[in-house]
Design a protein around this motif. Structure first.
Motif, PDB file in Angstrom:
ATOM      1  N   GLY A 139       0.821  -1.203   0.000  1.00 24.29           N
ATOM      2  CA  GLY A 139       0.000   0.000   0.000  1.00 24.29           C
ATOM      3  C   GLY A 139       0.853   1.250   0.000  1.00 24.29           C
ATOM      4  N   LEU A 140       1.964   1.223   0.736  1.00 23.80           N
ATOM      5  CA  LEU A 140       2.915   2.332   0.716  1.00 23.80           C
ATOM      6  C   LEU A 140       3.481   2.507  -0.684  1.00 23.80           C
TER       7      LEU A 140
ATOM      8  N   LYS B 230       0.820   7.051 -14.707  1.00 18.53           N
ATOM      9  CA  LYS B 230       1.108   5.703 -15.205  1.00 18.53           C
ATOM     10  C   LYS B 230       0.008   4.692 -14.920  1.00 18.53           C
ATOM     11  N   PHE B 231      -0.870   4.975 -13.967  1.00 17.58           N
ATOM     12  CA  PHE B 231      -2.006   4.101 -13.672  1.00 17.58           C
ATOM     13  C   PHE B 231      -3.259   4.959 -13.591  1.00 17.58           C
ATOM     14  N   ASP B 232      -4.401   4.317 -13.742  1.00 19.31           N
ATOM     15  CA  ASP B 232      -5.674   5.030 -13.688  1.00 19.31           C
ATOM     16  C   ASP B 232      -6.293   4.992 -12.297  1.00 19.31           C
ATOM     17  N   THR B 233      -6.153   3.857 -11.629  1.00 16.91           N
ATOM     18  CA  THR B 233      -6.738   3.668 -10.304  1.00 16.91           C
ATOM     19  C   THR B 233      -5.688   3.111  -9.359  1.00 16.91           C
ATOM     20  N   TYR B 234      -5.648   3.656  -8.154  1.00 18.22           N
ATOM     21  CA  TYR B 234      -4.673   3.248  -7.142  1.00 18.22           C
ATOM     22  C   TYR B 234      -5.432   2.801  -5.896  1.00 18.22           C
ATOM     23  N   ILE B 235      -5.155   1.582  -5.433  1.00 20.26           N
ATOM     24  CA  ILE B 235      -5.837   1.045  -4.259  1.00 20.26           C
ATOM     25  C   ILE B 235      -4.789   0.681  -3.202  1.00 20.26           C
ATOM     26  N   ALA B 236      -4.795   1.404  -2.086  1.00 18.11           N
ATOM     27  CA  ALA B 236      -3.819   1.189  -1.013  1.00 18.11           C
ATOM     28  C   ALA B 236      -4.559   0.734   0.243  1.00 18.11           C
TER      29      ALA B 236
ATOM     30  N   ASN C  51      -8.727  12.738 -13.595  1.00 15.60           N
ATOM     31  CA  ASN C  51      -8.953  11.418 -14.201  1.00 15.60           C
ATOM     32  C   ASN C  51      -8.210  10.288 -13.485  1.00 15.60           C
ATOM     33  N   LYS C  52      -7.760  10.533 -12.269  1.00 17.09           N
ATOM     34  CA  LYS C  52      -7.131   9.501 -11.457  1.00 17.09           C
ATOM     35  C   LYS C  52      -8.006   9.212 -10.248  1.00 17.09           C
ATOM     36  N   THR C  53      -8.040   7.937  -9.851  1.00 19.56           N
ATOM     37  CA  THR C  53      -8.847   7.530  -8.699  1.00 19.56           C
ATOM     38  C   THR C  53      -7.949   6.878  -7.659  1.00 19.56           C
ATOM     39  N   LEU C  54      -8.134   7.277  -6.405  1.00 19.93           N
ATOM     40  CA  LEU C  54      -7.355   6.730  -5.301  1.00 19.93           C
ATOM     41  C   LEU C  54      -8.304   6.199  -4.230  1.00 19.93           C
ATOM     42  N   TYR C  55      -7.995   5.010  -3.720  1.00 19.77           N
ATOM     43  CA  TYR C  55      -8.732   4.448  -2.590  1.00 19.77           C
ATOM     44  C   TYR C  55      -7.733   4.127  -1.490  1.00 19.77           C
ATOM     45  N   VAL C  56      -8.047   4.521  -0.261  1.00 15.84           N
ATOM     46  CA  VAL C  56      -7.199   4.202   0.890  1.00 15.84           C
ATOM     47  C   VAL C  56      -8.081   3.598   1.982  1.00 15.84           C
ATOM     48  N   GLY C  57      -7.767   2.371   2.380  1.00 18.51           N
ATOM     49  CA  GLY C  57      -8.466   1.711   3.473  1.00 18.51           C
ATOM     50  C   GLY C  57      -7.538   1.569   4.665  1.00 18.51           C
TER      51      GLY C  57
ATOM     52  N   SER D 165     -12.209   6.554   0.734  1.00 16.32           N
ATOM     53  CA  SER D 165     -11.485   6.033   1.894  1.00 16.32           C
ATOM     54  C   SER D 165     -12.455   5.417   2.887  1.00 16.32           C
ATOM     55  N   LYS D 166     -11.908   4.573   3.741  1.00 12.45           N
ATOM     56  CA  LYS D 166     -12.716   4.000   4.810  1.00 12.45           C
ATOM     57  C   LYS D 166     -11.800   3.527   5.932  1.00 12.45           C
ATOM     58  N   VAL D 167     -12.232   3.744   7.161  1.00 11.77           N
ATOM     59  CA  VAL D 167     -11.563   3.186   8.325  1.00 11.77           C
ATOM     60  C   VAL D 167     -12.377   1.984   8.789  1.00 11.77           C
TER      61      VAL D 167
END
Length: 288
Positions: A165-166, A178-184, A211-217, A254-256
Motif C-alpha cells: 500500500g505504501l 502511469k495508472f488510472d486507479t490506485y488502491i492502497a 482522471n485519477k482515482t485513489l482508494y485508501v483503506g 477512503s474508509k476506516v
C-alpha cells in the motif's frame, strides 16, 4: 457375496472418481528477467472467464497486484464476485500478481532505520528504498510484456497492502499518470518516520490528479500495548491531507475499518474498494 459386492462397488467408485477429477486452475505463473532489478522475477496471470470464449476484439483492464504470493487467490475471487452472469458490477479484469524476492527493498520509497514507533536506536541499519526502481520494472518492463501478450484495454489498476500500500501511494505521487486507479490497503505510513505522508501535503497541492482515482483503506483495530505512530499519521492523512487534493482534480475514496487489524483488512478492503470505485458511483448516476 455381500463383501465382494461392496468391494466391487468401492473399487468402481474410486476408479470413477479418479477418472472424473479435474484440476481447478485460476491462473499461470511466469518468469521474466529484469534488467532494472538484475534478477529473475515471477508473476502470476489470471484471465477472466470470457477471455478465451470471446472471439471479439474485447479488451480488458489490468489489475497489477503487489505481494502476489499472498493475495492473488483472494483478489481474483473478490473480483469474480463483482462480475457474474447476474450482476456485472465492475469490468472484467486481467489480474497480474508480482511475486516478492526482497519485499522491503522493492516496496519502500526511501531508505530508513526508523522503527514503527518513530524512534531509532544505535545499531539500527537503514533498509529499503528501492520502490522507484521496482516501479520502473513494473511500468517499463512488465507492463509492456503484458500489453503485448494479452488483450489489454490500456486501463491499469495498482493494488497493494501494507508495504504494498505504501508502494501504491509512492507510485501515485511520483508516477501519477502511469495508472488510472490506485488502491492502497492499510499502507505502512509509519515508514521512515512518516516521510511519505508528510511530503504528500505539498505534492497534492502542486500536481494535477484529474482522471485519477485513489482508494485508501485503514485498519482501525488498535492494540493498547503499542506505540505505533501509524494510527495518528493515518488519521491526519485521511482527514486533512487527502482533501487538499480535490482542488487538483483528485477523486478519492477512503474508509476506516474499526473491527479489522492489519492482518484481517485485506479482503474487506478489496470488497469496499471495488464497491466504492465501481458500484456506488454507478448507483448514484442511475437514480439521479
Amino acid at each position: 457375496m455381500r463383501i465382494y459386492y461392496w468391494a466391487f462397488f468401492l473399487l468402481f467408485s474410486i476408479s470413477a472418481y479418479s477418472f472424473a477429477q479435474e484440476d481447478i486452475c485460476i491462473g499461470k505463473k511466469y518468469k521474466v528477467f529484469s534488467n532494472l532489478l538484475q534478477e529473475k522475477r515471477e508473476y502470476q496471470v489470471y484471465l477472466p472467464n470470457s477471455y478465451n470464449k470471446n472471439s471479439s476484439d474485447k479488451k480488458y483492464p489490468v489489475i497489477y497486484l503487489t505481494d502476489g504470493e499472498s493475495f492473488f487467490h483472494s483478489l481474483t475471487a473478490v473480483h469474480k464476485s463483482f462480475f457474474t452472469e447476474r450482476a456485472s458490477l465492475m469490468p472484467e479484469c486481467i489480474v497480474v500478481g508480482i511475486i516478492n524476492t526482497d519485499r522491503t527493498r522493492d516496496l519502500t520509497p526511501t531508505k530508513s532505520a526508523y522503527r514503527r514507533d518513530g524512534t531509532r536506536e544505535e545499531g539500527d541499519k537503514e533498509l529499503g528504498g528501492g520502490a522507484g526502481t521496482f516501479a520502473r520494472f513494473l511500468i517499463e518492463e512488465l507492463r509492456p510484456l503484458i500489453d503485448l501478450g494479452y488483450k489489454t484495454s490500456g486501463e491499469n489498476i495498482l493494488f497493494g497492502h501494507s508495504y504494498g500500500g505504501l508502494f501504491v501511494l509512492s507510485v501515485f505521487f511520483q508516477y501519477t499518470d502511469k495508472f488510472d486507479t490506485y488502491i492502497a490497503i492499510d499502507p505502512a505510513l509509519w515508514w521512515d518516520n512518516a516521510k511519505l505522508a508528510k511530503d504528500a501535503e505539498y505534492i497534492l497541492q502542486t500536481k494535477q490528479f484529474s482522471n485519477k482515482t485513489l482508494y485508501v483503506g485503514i485498519a482501525g483495530g488498535k492494540r493498547p500495548d503499542n506505540r505505533y505512530i501509524h494510527f495518528s499519521v493515518a488519521n491526519v492523512f485521511l482527514e486533512e491531507t487527502l482533501p487538499k487534493g480535490k482542488e487538483k482534480g483528485l477523486l478519492y475514496y477512503s474508509k476506516v475499518f474499526p473491527d479489522e487489524n492489519h492482518g484481517t483488512i485485506p479482503i474487506p478492503g478489496m470488497i469496499d474498494a471495488f464497491r466504492q470505485i465501481y458500484v456506488t458511483p454507478n448507483l448514484r448516476n442511475k437514480f439521479k
